[in-house]
Design a protein around this motif. Structure first.
Motif, PDB file in Angstrom:
ATOM      1  N   GLY B  38       0.831  -1.196   0.000  1.00  0.00           N
ATOM      2  CA  GLY B  38       0.000   0.000   0.000  1.00  0.00           C
ATOM      3  C   GLY B  38       0.860   1.238   0.000  1.00  0.00           C
ATOM      4  O   GLY B  38       2.059   1.163   0.250  1.00  0.00           O
ATOM      5  N   PRO B  39       0.245   2.385  -0.281  1.00  0.00           N
ATOM      6  CA  PRO B  39       1.002   3.638  -0.248  1.00  0.00           C
ATOM      7  C   PRO B  39       1.374   3.983   1.191  1.00  0.00           C
ATOM      8  O   PRO B  39       0.828   3.391   2.125  1.00  0.00           O
ATOM      9  CB  PRO B  39       0.019   4.660  -0.817  1.00  0.00           C
ATOM     10  CG  PRO B  39      -1.333   4.081  -0.583  1.00  0.00           C
ATOM     11  CD  PRO B  39      -1.174   2.596  -0.602  1.00  0.00           C
ATOM     12  N   CYS B  42      -0.776   3.811   4.847  1.00  0.00           N
ATOM     13  CA  CYS B  42      -1.957   2.965   4.669  1.00  0.00           C
ATOM     14  C   CYS B  42      -2.157   2.036   5.856  1.00  0.00           C
ATOM     15  O   CYS B  42      -3.152   1.334   5.938  1.00  0.00           O
ATOM     16  CB  CYS B  42      -1.861   2.159   3.383  1.00  0.00           C
ATOM     17  SG  CYS B  42      -0.656   0.831   3.477  1.00  0.00           S
ATOM     18  N   HIS B 194       5.909  -0.825  -0.231  1.00  0.00           N
ATOM     19  CA  HIS B 194       5.080   0.144  -0.955  1.00  0.00           C
ATOM     20  C   HIS B 194       5.287  -0.038  -2.451  1.00  0.00           C
ATOM     21  O   HIS B 194       4.698   0.660  -3.258  1.00  0.00           O
ATOM     22  CB  HIS B 194       5.464   1.565  -0.554  1.00  0.00           C
ATOM     23  CG  HIS B 194       6.863   1.921  -0.958  1.00  0.00           C
ATOM     24  ND1 HIS B 194       7.959   1.606  -0.194  1.00  0.00           N
ATOM     25  CD2 HIS B 194       7.338   2.510  -2.070  1.00  0.00           C
ATOM     26  CE1 HIS B 194       9.050   2.003  -0.810  1.00  0.00           C
ATOM     27  NE2 HIS B 194       8.715   2.557  -1.959  1.00  0.00           N
ATOM     28  N   GLN B 196       4.837  -2.036  -5.668  1.00  0.00           N
ATOM     29  CA  GLN B 196       3.952  -3.095  -6.180  1.00  0.00           C
ATOM     30  C   GLN B 196       4.706  -4.132  -6.995  1.00  0.00           C
ATOM     31  O   GLN B 196       4.395  -5.316  -6.937  1.00  0.00           O
ATOM     32  CB  GLN B 196       2.791  -2.487  -6.981  1.00  0.00           C
ATOM     33  CG  GLN B 196       3.179  -1.466  -8.035  1.00  0.00           C
ATOM     34  CD  GLN B 196       3.334  -2.071  -9.411  1.00  0.00           C
ATOM     35  OE1 GLN B 196       2.894  -3.181  -9.650  1.00  0.00           O
ATOM     36  NE2 GLN B 196       3.983  -1.339 -10.307  1.00  0.00           N
ATOM     37  N   LYS B 210      -5.297   0.457   1.983  1.00  0.00           N
ATOM     38  CA  LYS B 210      -5.338   1.914   1.802  1.00  0.00           C
ATOM     39  C   LYS B 210      -6.114   2.515   2.953  1.00  0.00           C
ATOM     40  O   LYS B 210      -7.167   1.995   3.333  1.00  0.00           O
ATOM     41  CB  LYS B 210      -6.006   2.267   0.473  1.00  0.00           C
ATOM     42  CG  LYS B 210      -5.904   3.743   0.171  1.00  0.00           C
ATOM     43  CD  LYS B 210      -6.616   4.114  -1.113  1.00  0.00           C
ATOM     44  CE  LYS B 210      -6.437   5.601  -1.347  1.00  0.00           C
ATOM     45  NZ  LYS B 210      -7.722   6.285  -1.402  1.00  0.00           N
ATOM     46  N   ASP B 234      -5.374   0.738 -10.168  1.00  0.00           N
ATOM     47  CA  ASP B 234      -4.440   1.816 -10.431  1.00  0.00           C
ATOM     48  C   ASP B 234      -3.104   1.577  -9.731  1.00  0.00           C
ATOM     49  O   ASP B 234      -2.043   1.926 -10.237  1.00  0.00           O
ATOM     50  CB  ASP B 234      -5.062   3.131  -9.931  1.00  0.00           C
ATOM     51  CG  ASP B 234      -4.337   4.337 -10.502  1.00  0.00           C
ATOM     52  OD1 ASP B 234      -3.780   4.211 -11.607  1.00  0.00           O
ATOM     53  OD2 ASP B 234      -4.327   5.375  -9.837  1.00  0.00           O
ATOM     54  N   PHE B 235      -3.154   0.967  -8.541  1.00  0.00           N
ATOM     55  CA  PHE B 235      -1.942   0.790  -7.733  1.00  0.00           C
ATOM     56  C   PHE B 235      -1.078  -0.347  -8.268  1.00  0.00           C
ATOM     57  O   PHE B 235       0.143  -0.300  -8.159  1.00  0.00           O
ATOM     58  CB  PHE B 235      -2.336   0.533  -6.276  1.00  0.00           C
ATOM     59  CG  PHE B 235      -1.194   0.730  -5.323  1.00  0.00           C
ATOM     60  CD1 PHE B 235      -0.750   2.006  -5.021  1.00  0.00           C
ATOM     61  CD2 PHE B 235      -0.550  -0.355  -4.739  1.00  0.00           C
ATOM     62  CE1 PHE B 235       0.313   2.202  -4.155  1.00  0.00           C
ATOM     63  CE2 PHE B 235       0.512  -0.160  -3.880  1.00  0.00           C
ATOM     64  CZ  PHE B 235       0.944   1.119  -3.577  1.00  0.00           C
TER      65      PHE B 235
END
Lengths: 305, 355
Positions: B38-39, B42, B194, B196, B210, B234-235
Motif C-alpha cells: 500500500g502507499p 496505509c 510500498h 507493487q 489503503k 491503479d496501484f
C-alpha cells in the motif's frame, strides 16, 4: 564566506578581537599565575619569581595531598550519583511525547536562571539541622512516638528520648547533595542528546530477539549511549572539582575542597605563590583527565574502524 | 488448507482520532510469502508492528499458532523481524549480533556457535563473522539482520520494507535471493512494501491496503487481472481508468458506447469506472481503428514501448506496443492521427475506490 581565507585583512577583522580578548583576559592572567607559582613572598605585597619548586612540592605534603584526594573523591562520588539520577531523567525526557519535551528540558535548565548563591542558601534552609528535611522528619518522628505510646509500647525505648536530626551541613553528605544539585543539568543534557540520536529500532530489535527490558537496557541502550555517558561524566566532574561556593557554604569549613584552600592562600594566608601552584596543579589534573578520555575514545574508534 | 500460522481477526488500531487500521482480518498460511502492500500511511507497517508486538491493537485479536498474543510482549512472541534500518547492533561483531537472540534464549556457548556459523553460511556471510557492522556494506548488514532473525527459527519472519534501503541493482538480486532463502528455510515471510512490482515478483499472496483498510487480498495474478476496485487497479501495474455512465451499454465520455462481453461482472450500484490495461489496447498507426486519437510520446523500453495517445476530448491514455511495431510509430511525427481499439474482454468495470 570563503573570502576570509584568502583576504588577510578580512581574516584579521574577524580574528583579532577574539584573539585580543583571549590574550588579555585568559593567556596573560594564566602566565602571571604561572610565574607566581614559581615565586616567593619577599614582602607583604611583593612576590618575586625565583623559579623555586617549593610551592609544588608543598602540594605533596599530606595535608594538601589529602585535600586533593578529598576533592577528587567528593567530585567522583557526586558524578556517579549524577549519572545514576541523570540517566533515568534523560530517558524520560527522550521518550516523552513531542509536546512535553521542551517543557521537561526547560525544567532541567530552569535552575540556571537563578543565582547560584541564592540556590545554595535555599539548600542551607532545606538541609540545616532545623531545616525543612529535618522538621519533616521530626514531624513524622513525633507522630510515630505518639502512635507507639498510644498502643501502650515504650516509645522512648524504641525511638529514643528526642528526635535526632540528620546532620548534612559540615559533612560529606551535605556537600555531595549540593554538588549533585548544582551539576545535574550538565549530566542530563549530554545523555539526553545521545538518547535522542539513538534509533528506536535498536531497542525494538533487542526485544524482538527475546531480550527482556532490563537486558535491552544493559546490552543495547547503555553501550550505545556510552559516548554520551562519558561526555556527561567529564563535563559534570570537571566543574565539580573546582567547586568553591558549594563546599564553602554546605561544608561549613569542615569539608573543604581545593578551591576553598586556594581562596584562603590568596586572602587570609597571603601566600599567593602557593595558591598559584595549587590552581595550576588543578588545571593539570583536569588536562590529564581530558587526555585520558581523548586517548580512550581514540582507541575505541581505532578498534572499530 | 493447513491451519493458519497467524490469524489477524478484526484488528483495528486508533492513534487518538487517527484510524491506522480498520477491521482487518487476514490469515497467514504456513510457508508462504505474504506481502502487505500500500502507499505510505496505509497502515501496513502498523499491522506488522502489531504482529511483532510493538503496537497493541485497539480492538480485535492476533493469534499465532492459535494462541492469543494480546498479552504477550514482543520478546516472548515466536516471530522475528528484519527492520527497515536493519538495526544491526553497531557495538557487536557480526557473530555477536547473530548470537544475541540465542543467548537470550539461555543457550550455552557450545550450542550457539554451530547455529551462528550455519546461519551466517546461509546468508553467505561466513567469512565476515568477526567484522564489525561499520565494516560492512548496506546489503551485508541486511544479511546480518536476516541471519540474526532466522537463527531463532521463528514461526514467521517479518520484514519491514526489506529492499527499500538498497540500490536498484542490488534490490533486484535480493528479491530473488530472499525468495530462495524462504524456500530453503520454509518459514513464512510477511513483508511490508510500498513497491507493487516487488510484491508481485516475490509474494504468494498480497494484501492491498489503503487508509487503514484492506482493499483486496489475492495472489498476484488475480490482483492484476481482476482488481477489486479502481484503487487496486491503479496501484498494481499500469492502467487506464474511464468514468462510465449508463447501463448496458455503458458510455464513456471519450470512448462512446461500450459493448461489454456477455457475462462480464458488473457491480450493481454506485459510481463506476472502466479499467483497461495498456497491453489490451491496440494502437493502429493510421486511422483504421474505431477510436481516433493523436500520437504522443513513445516511451521505448526495449522489449515493449509504452505510448501516450490523446483522445478526441484531450484525455491522455497509455497504450502498450510490441517491439516490432515500434519503428513505424517512431517514424510518425508527434500529434499524427492514429486510432485505437479496445479488447473489452480484458477490461473490467469497477467501483470507484473512495466510495
Amino acid at each position: 564566506m570563503e573570502s576570509f581565507r584568502s583576504n588577510i585583512r578580512v581574516f584579521l577583522a574577524f580574528f583579532a578581537p577574539s584573539f585580543g580578548w583571549l590574550v588579555l583576559f585568559f593567556v596573560a592572567p594564566l602566565v602571571i599565575i604561572f610565574l607566581y607559582s614559581f615565586g616567593e613572598n619577599v614582602s607583604l605585597t611583593e612576590v618575586e619569581t625565583t623559579w623555586t619548586w617549593r610551592n609544588y612540592s608543598r602540594i605533596l605534603e599530606p595535608e594538601i595531598a589529602t585535600l586533593f584526594w578529598r576533592s577528587l573523591a567528593l567530585s567522583g562520588m557526586s558524578t556517579i550519583v549524577c549519572l545514576v539520577i541523570g540517566y533515568p531523567i534523560a530517558l524520560v525526557i527522550a521518550t516523552a511525547r513531542g509536546a512535553w519535551k521542551p517543557w521537561l528540558l526547560l525544567a532541567i535548565i530552569l535552575p540556571f536562571w537563578t543565582n547560584l548563591l541564592i540556590r545554595t542558601y535555599a539548600l542551607l534552609n532545606i538541609l540545616g539541622n532545623r531545616g525543612r528535611v529535618n522538621s519533616g522528619l521530626e514531624w513524622l518522628w513525633e507522630r510515630g512516638y505518639a502512635a507507639l505510646d498510644a498502643i501502650g509500647l515504650n516509645a522512648t525505648a524504641i525511638m529514643g528520648e528526642d528526635f535526632e536530626p540528620i546532620i548534612f551541613l559540615g559533612r560529606w553528605s551535605g556537600v555531595i547533595i549540593g554538588l549533585v544539585y548544582v551539576h545535574l543539568p550538565f549530566t542530563v543534557l549530554p545523555i539526553y542528546a545521545a538518547l535522542e540520536r539513538l534509533d528506536r529500532s535498536y531497542l525494538e530489535a533487542s526485544l524482538d530477539l527475546g531480550a527482556s527490558q532490563w537486558r535491552t537496557f544493559r546490552s543495547v541502550l547503555i553501550p550505545m549511549t556510552m559516548a554520551g555517558l562519558v561526555t556527561a561524566a567529564i563535563i559534570t566532574f570537571i566543574p565539580m572539582l573546582g567547586s568553591y561556593l558549594t563546599p564553602a557554604l554546605l561544608g561549613r569549613g569542615q569539608v573543604d575542597m581545593i578551591a576553598n584552600v586556594i581562596e584562603r592562600q590568596f586572602k587570609g594566608a597571603n601566600d599567593w605563590p602557593f595558591g598559584a601552584a595549587m590552581s595550576l596543579f588543578l588545571l593539570y589534573v583536569t588536562f590529564i583527565i581530558l587526555a585520558i578520555q581523548a586517548f580512550a575514545s581514540m582507541r575505541r574508534r581505532g578498534a572499530d574502524g | 488448507m493447513a491451519e493458519p500460522i497467524i490469524s489477524i481477526r478484526n484488528v483495528s488500531k486508533y492513534f487518538g482520532d487517527f484510524t491506522a487500521l480498520e477491521d482487518i482480518t487476514i490469515d497467514i498460511r504456513p510457508g508462504e510469502i505474504f506481502a502487505l502492500l500500500g502507499p505510505s500511511g496505509c497502515g501496513k507497517s502498523t499491522l506488522l508492528r502489531c504482529i511483532a508486538g510493538f503496537e497493541t491493537p485497539s480492538t480485535g485479536d492476533i493469534l499465532i499458532d492459535g494462541k492469543d498474543m494480546t498479552e504477550v510482549p514482543p520478546n516472548k512472541r515466536p516471530v522475528n523481524m528484519v527492520f527497515q534500518s536493519y538495526a544491526v547492533f553497531p557495538h557487536m561483531s557480526v557473530e555477536q549480533n547473530v548470537a544475541y537472540g540465542l543467548k537470550m534464549d539461555g543457550m550455552s556457548k557450545s550450542e550457539i556457535a554451530p547455529k551462528v556459523a550455519e546461519a551466517l553460511e546461509q546468508v553467505k556471510l561466513g567469512q565476515f563473522a568477526k567484522r564489525m557492522p561499520d565494516q560492512l556494506s548496506g546489503g551485508q548488514r541486511q544479511r546480518v539482520a536476516l541471519a540474526r532473525a532466522l537463527v531463532k527459527r521463528p514461526r514467521v519472519l517479518l520484514l519491514d520494507e526489506p529492499l527499500s534501503a538498497l540500490d536498484a541493482k542490488l534490490r533486484d538480486a535480493m528479491r530473488l535471493e530472499l525468495v530462495k532463502l524462504q524456500q530453503e528455510v520454509g518459514v513464512s515471510f510477511v513483508m511490508v512494501t510500498h513497491d507493487q512490482s516487488e510484491a508481485l515478483a516475490m509474494a504468494d499472496r498480497i494484501a492491498v491496503m489503503k487508509d487503514g483498510r484492506l482493499r483486496q487480498l489475492a495472489d498476484p495474478v488475480t490482483l492484476y487481472e481482476r482488481p477489486a476496485d479502481a484503487f487496486v487497479a491503479d496501484f498494481i501495474g499500469r492502467v487506464n481508468l474511464f468514468d462510465v455512465t449508463g447501463r448496458a451499454p455503458f458510455t464513456a465520455k471519450s470512448l462512446g458506447a461500450l459493448e461489454l462481453p456477455p457475462g462480464a461482472e458488473v457491480p450493481p450500484v454506485g459510481d463506476l469506472v472502466l479499467a483497461i490495461r495498456p497491453e489490451y489496447i491496440h494502437l493502429h498507426p493510421d486511422t483504421s481503428g474505431p477510436i481516433p486519437a493523436k500520437l504522443g510520446d513513445v516511451g521505448f523500453q526495449g522489449d515493449i514501448s509504452v505510448v501516450e495517445v490523446t483522445l478526441s476530448d484531450g484525455r491522455a491514455i497509455l497504450v502498450q506496443v510490441e517491439h516490432d511495431e515500434t519503428p513505424a510509430l517512431l517514424a510518425l511525427p508527434l500529434g499524427a492521427p492514429v486510432s485505437i481499439s479496445l479488447d473489452l474482454t480484458r477490461a473490467s468495470v469497477l467501483p470507484v475506490s473512495d466510495a
